[in-house]
Each structure stands twice: as structure tokens, then as C-alpha cells.
Write an enzyme that holds these catalytic residues in place. Structure first.
Site, PDB file in Angstrom:
ATOM      1  N   GLN A  83       0.608  -2.099   5.225  1.00 43.73           N
ATOM      2  CA  GLN A  83      -0.708  -2.486   4.763  1.00 43.73           C
ATOM      3  C   GLN A  83      -1.695  -1.612   5.531  1.00 43.73           C
ATOM      4  O   GLN A  83      -1.788  -1.683   6.763  1.00 43.73           O
ATOM      5  CB  GLN A  83      -1.001  -3.959   5.027  1.00 43.73           C
ATOM      6  CG  GLN A  83      -2.351  -4.387   4.470  1.00 43.73           C
ATOM      7  CD  GLN A  83      -2.595  -5.881   4.585  1.00 43.73           C
ATOM      8  OE1 GLN A  83      -3.156  -6.324   5.576  1.00 43.73           O
ATOM      9  NE2 GLN A  83      -2.183  -6.649   3.591  1.00 43.73           N
ATOM     10  N   ASP A 128       0.837  -1.201   0.000  1.00 46.19           N
ATOM     11  CA  ASP A 128       0.000   0.000   0.000  1.00 46.19           C
ATOM     12  C   ASP A 128       0.868   1.246   0.000  1.00 46.19           C
ATOM     13  O   ASP A 128       0.701   2.147  -0.824  1.00 46.19           O
ATOM     14  CB  ASP A 128      -0.933   0.011   1.214  1.00 46.19           C
ATOM     15  CG  ASP A 128      -2.026  -1.034   1.115  1.00 46.19           C
ATOM     16  OD1 ASP A 128      -2.194  -1.615   0.029  1.00 46.19           O
ATOM     17  OD2 ASP A 128      -2.719  -1.274   2.121  1.00 46.19           O
ATOM     18  N   LYS A 169      -5.403  -0.491   6.406  1.00 52.75           N
ATOM     19  CA  LYS A 169      -6.776  -0.995   6.400  1.00 52.75           C
ATOM     20  C   LYS A 169      -7.679   0.018   7.089  1.00 52.75           C
ATOM     21  O   LYS A 169      -7.451   0.377   8.248  1.00 52.75           O
ATOM     22  CB  LYS A 169      -6.865  -2.347   7.114  1.00 52.75           C
ATOM     23  CG  LYS A 169      -6.204  -3.483   6.359  1.00 52.75           C
ATOM     24  CD  LYS A 169      -6.875  -3.718   5.026  1.00 52.75           C
ATOM     25  CE  LYS A 169      -6.184  -4.781   4.208  1.00 52.75           C
ATOM     26  NZ  LYS A 169      -6.770  -4.912   2.859  1.00 52.75           N
TER      27      LYS A 169
END
Length: 513
Positions: free
Chosen positions: A71, A48, A73
Site C-alpha cells: 500500500q 497498489d 501512500k
């Protein structure tokens, strides 16, 4: 369908803002960041945002660090707490086959195959770690890592032993040692709300010389720019690249670095708001490994680990031939200890970066301003008993007297009285107006504490309880050698219970018994 699209869009915007928060680091005058990438598949599921470092960047254990992989989220609601079982569930990261931990294992084995050092892999999410889950007891509140010392406790039949066995089976590992290496680069961090993120990013944009985004606008230009750049493929920016793009988009303001000729030194014992301290300073001491949240893993670490590390760092870092600027993102006790190590007789040119509600200021000592309206101390006495120790309650940022009274009554039978010290009509964030004012207050307080104690009291301990800016604590520490034996205390802000103090440093260190 509309709700699903909106949720996806919110997640993309959240990820884009994290990318720009990292990209701002490229524009810091002492940055250790070489490149920042978005949606670049170096490590599957940790693509990401990627931050690549040049020479001089280290992790929390002072080991060389090559890159951070994130990452990101985002959940619209906050009902998806992180548990150790959810990390083994592919559905937790909206995947079909492989879990977050399986992807962590693959990333670690690809990029840090030998010992797990050199790279960090972050789960950056709005979801907190579930406080009722066993993961909470092994998750560091300081830097987000898994505390292997706690996870490795107990034999195969213990709770932690069963968790280790389950994790090893899930990951296809043959031993606890292999599991430790897989988990070593993992960091689990809880991110801010979207609005808080907007405010935080605006602060970083302004510091980087980029145009902040007004609250009233509907379209966030950095979110939109990220989408446009991504249409060309994975994004990877250098310092020159981000300046060129932002100039073309009308987002470049530029800035002049304050105190450009000083040697900047950073000390960090808190993570929040100090994540990118390395980009602002020439040398950094990271003490996070000694803390879990605000507190050391055991009380003796203040003297056995924290103080020796601080003393060694200051001896090797502070320059005698040029001005020094300290950035202390640290406990007030550490600010005091830094001043104690760099006492007023050292002859060093040292100033501090002091955080204020309106931004950062540089605080340094100087001659009195001659302002007759500058607030000064009011002192009060509260008798407790017949002891010869004295407690000092310094209320600059907020009032601490009742907390000190409760703690002393319960824990300090040797304290005979409390000296309560306040400035101005009420404590607050502006009770100390400047570095010059802070230095004057420190001198006045030391003079009073020397003059008002009896001969027996001066043979006892001085117990220091303070709510004050770190700049003041540093200046007080510089003068504290004349006060005799001083024991400092830290307040448990998270518990917010009356009298929730715990002791930290005792000075001079050789007075410990």
C-alpha cells in the site's frame, strides 16, 4: 481544488514509480520475480503494487516467500508521522470505515491464515514513524517489521501491555498470540522524496536495460505509460510482457550482464539500496533479523548469530569449480569476516562488486600494474600510554584518527599507541582506484603491521578502526590471520558523535574469553 488534484496526481505518480522500480526486477538476469501487478485486488487495500515470486525467494527469516503486497501512500508534506494510534484511524489512509490495521488483518487472514508467513504486507509511505511514539521503539530500522519481542514485553498494566490490549480490541482478537500472527507480515517503510525517487528509478532502469528519464523533461514517460495501461484495467507484467511493451514505446535499450559465467553470492545486513539483492545473485544470506538499523540488538549477536550464519553460508555457497562474485551490502566488519573465512590460502576464484559514486565495478586481485603514480600508504604514530595493545586507524574513505583517539582514551586503557594509516593527499571515495590497488594496499598494510609491532605488542590485541571500501576490507580479511588477535569496530554514523564506535568481531573467534 487545483491543489487537491495536483496532490492526487503526485500520489499516482509516486505509486507508478514504485511499480516501475519493482518491474525493473523482472529484467535482472537472476531475478526471483515472476510477475508484477498494479491495482490488482488480491488483498483489499494492499493492491497498489504486488510482486509475485517464483521458486527460491525467501523472507528475512529465510522462509519461502510467495508475494509482497504494497500500500503506497504519498503525502505532499511530511507532517503525517506514523503512530500506533494512526494505524487504527481510517482517516490516516483516507478511508471512511476500516483502518489500516483492520485491512492488514483481513489480508493476513485471507492469504496467510495459519502463521502469517509466506506473504508480506507493506505500508510504503513518505511519512516516517514518529520517533516520540511507542511505535518507534518496536519498529525495526532494518527491515520495517514490528519487533514482537519488544511489543510483548511487560504485563497487562505496562505500556506495551496496554497497547497490545488496545490493538486486540480494535481488531477483534482474543489473545496476544493472534495479534502476533496478524502483525508478523507487516512492514512499515519510509520512502524517498519524489526527486530522490526519480534518481533511484533511473539507476534501476539503466541496470534493467530500459531508457532512463533525463532531468530536463516535463513528462515522465513511465508515469504516462502506467496511466495508459491502467485504462485497460489492472496491470500485470511478466518479463516478456515488459520487454514487449517497452520496445513498442521506444523505452528498451537492452544490456549485457557482466561476468555471466560467475556464481553470484549476496550478503545483506543493510536494507537500503539492497532491497532487490536476490534478483542479482544466485544465493543470498540476509542478516537483517540480527540488526535494528546498523546495530545488533545485543553485542554478543556478532559472535553468537552473525558469524556462524556467515560461515555456514559461505561453506555451502562458494564454488570451487567456477569463479565467484560477491555482492556485500553489509557492514565493513562483515566484509572483513568474509575475507577471513575465504582467506588467501583457500585457492578460490573470488571477486567483489564494489559500489562507486559512478556505479558498480568488479574488483579482483591481480598483478601490480606498474603504475608508479599509484598512491600508497603513509603511516603515523600517536603514543597513548604504556599498554601493549595497538589501535590501527585506517583512513581511506574519510579521516578517523580523532574519533579513534577519543574512543581509545575513554575505553581502551590497554592501547599504548595508535597507528594512523592514510593513502594519497586526502581520504575520499577515490583513494582506492581499483581491485588491484585495494589488494596491494591490503598486502602493504599487513606487512607494515607485522613489522612495526614489538614482541609484546604482537602478543596483545590489534584494534581495527576503518573507513574503507568493502572491497579493501575483504582483501584485508583474507590476509589477517597473520596479524594475531584482531578486534574490529563499527562507527555509529547516525549519532555522528566523536568516538562513537562499538566493537564487532574478534578474530580468531576462539581467542574470545
Amino acid at each position: 481544488m487545483c491543489n487537491a488534484v495536483a496532490a492526487r496526481q503526485a500520489g499516482d505518480d509516486y505509486q507508478a514509480r514504485w511499480f516501475w522500480l519493482q518491474a525493473c526486477r523482472l529484467l535482472q538476469p537472476r531475478t526471483k520475480v515472476a510477475r508484477v501487478a498494479y491495482e490488482k485486488a488480491d488483498a483489499h487495500s494492499f493492491d497498489d503494487v504486488i510482486v509475485y515470486y517464483g521458486d527460491g525467494m525467501t523472507d528475512e527469516d529465510s522462509r519461502p516467500l510467495q508475494a509482497d503486497h504494497f500500500q503506497v501512500k504519498f503525502h505532499v508534506t511530511s507532517d503525517k508521522a506514523v503512530t500506533w494510534r494512526s494505524l487504527m484511524d481510517p482517516g490516516f489512509i483516507n478511508a471512511q470505515r476500516f483502518s489500516f490495521l483492520e485491512r492488514l488483518r483481513d489480508a493476513q487472514q485471507k492469504l496467510a491464515p495459519n502463521d502469517g508467513y509466506g506473504y508480506r504486507f507493506f505500508l510504503y509511505t513518505r511519512s516516517p514513524v514518529d520517533p516520540a511514539d511507542p511505535l518507534a521503539s518496536v519498529h525495526s530500522g532494518s527491515d520495517g517489521r514490528v519487533l514482537w519481542g519488544k511489543l510483548s514485553e511487560g504485563g497487562p498494566r505496562s505500556e506495551m501491555g496496554k497497547i497490545r490490549a488496545t490493538l486486540c480490541k480494535h481488531l477483534g482478537l482474543g489473545s496476544d498470540q493472534e495479534l502476533q500472527v496478524v502483525l508478523r507480515p507487516l512492514r512499515i517503510r519510509t520512502g524517498p522524496t519524489m526527486q530522490d525517487f526519480r534518481d533511484q528509478l533511473n539507476d534501476r532502469l539503466e541496470l534493467a536495460g530500459l531508457r532512463p528519464v533525463p532531468d530536463e523533461v516535463c513528462i515522465h514517460p513511465y508515469d504516462d505509460l502506467t496511466r495508459k495501461l491502467l485504462q485497460r484495467g489492472p496491470i500485470e507484467l511478466t518479463r516478456e510482457g515488459i520487454e514487449m511493451i517497452c520496445r513498442a514505446e521506444g523505452l528498451w535499450c537492452g544490456r549485457t550482464a557482466p561476468e555471466p559465467n560467475t556464481y553470484r553470492i549476496g550478503v545483506r545486513s543493510f536494507w537500503r539500496w539492497a532491497e532487490q539483492l536476490e534478483d542479482q545473485v544466485d544465493e543470498t544470506l540476509c542478516l537483517l533479523r540480527h540488526f535494528n538499523g546498523r546495530y545488533t540488538a545485543s553485542p554478543e549477536l556478532w559472535h553468537s548469530q552473525v558469524l556462524p550464519a556467515l560461515e555456514q553460508f559461505l561453506r555451502g555457497s562458494v564454488k570451487r569449480d567456477r569463479p565467484n562474485l560477491l555482492c556485500l551490502h553489509a557492514h565493513s566488519s562483515i566484509a572483513f569476516a568474509t575475507g577471513y573465512c575465504l582467506d588467501s590460502r583457500s585457492g578460490l576464484d573470488v571477486a567483489l562488486v564494489q559500489r562507486r559514486p559512478t556505479g558498480e565495478e568488479i574488483w579482483r586481485l591481480g598483478a601490480p600494474t606498474g603504475n608508479e603514480n599509484q598512491p600508497t600508504w603513509s603511516f603515523g604514530d600517536l603514543a597513548l600510554g604504556d599498554g601493549h595493545d595497538v589501535a590501527v586507524a585506517v583512513s581511506l574513505s574519510q579521516t578517523v584518527l580523532e574519533d579513534v583517539r577519543a574512543y581509545a582514551a575513554a575505553n581502551l586503557p590497554g592501547v599504548g599507541r595508535i597507528i594512523h594509516c592514510t593513502v594519497g593527499p586526502t581520504p575520499g571515495q577515490w583513494s582506492v582506484s581499483s581491485g588491484v590497488h585495494a589488494g596491494q594496499l591490503a598486502e602493504q598494510l599487513v606487512a607494515h603491521l607485522r613489522a612495526c609491532r614489538s614482541a609484546l605488542e604482537r602478543q596483545g590485541k590489534l584494534h581495527l578502526f576503518t573507513a574503507a571500501p568493502n572491497g579493501f576490507m575483504f582483501f584485508l580479511g583474507q590476509l589477517a590471520r597473520s596479524l594475531g588477535t584482531c578486534l574490529l569496530y563499527e562507527y555509529d554514523l547516525e549519532r555522528n558523535v566523536l568516538g562513537a564506535y562499538h566493537p564487532s568481531f574478534l578474530f580468531p573467534p576462539d581467542s574470545r574469553q
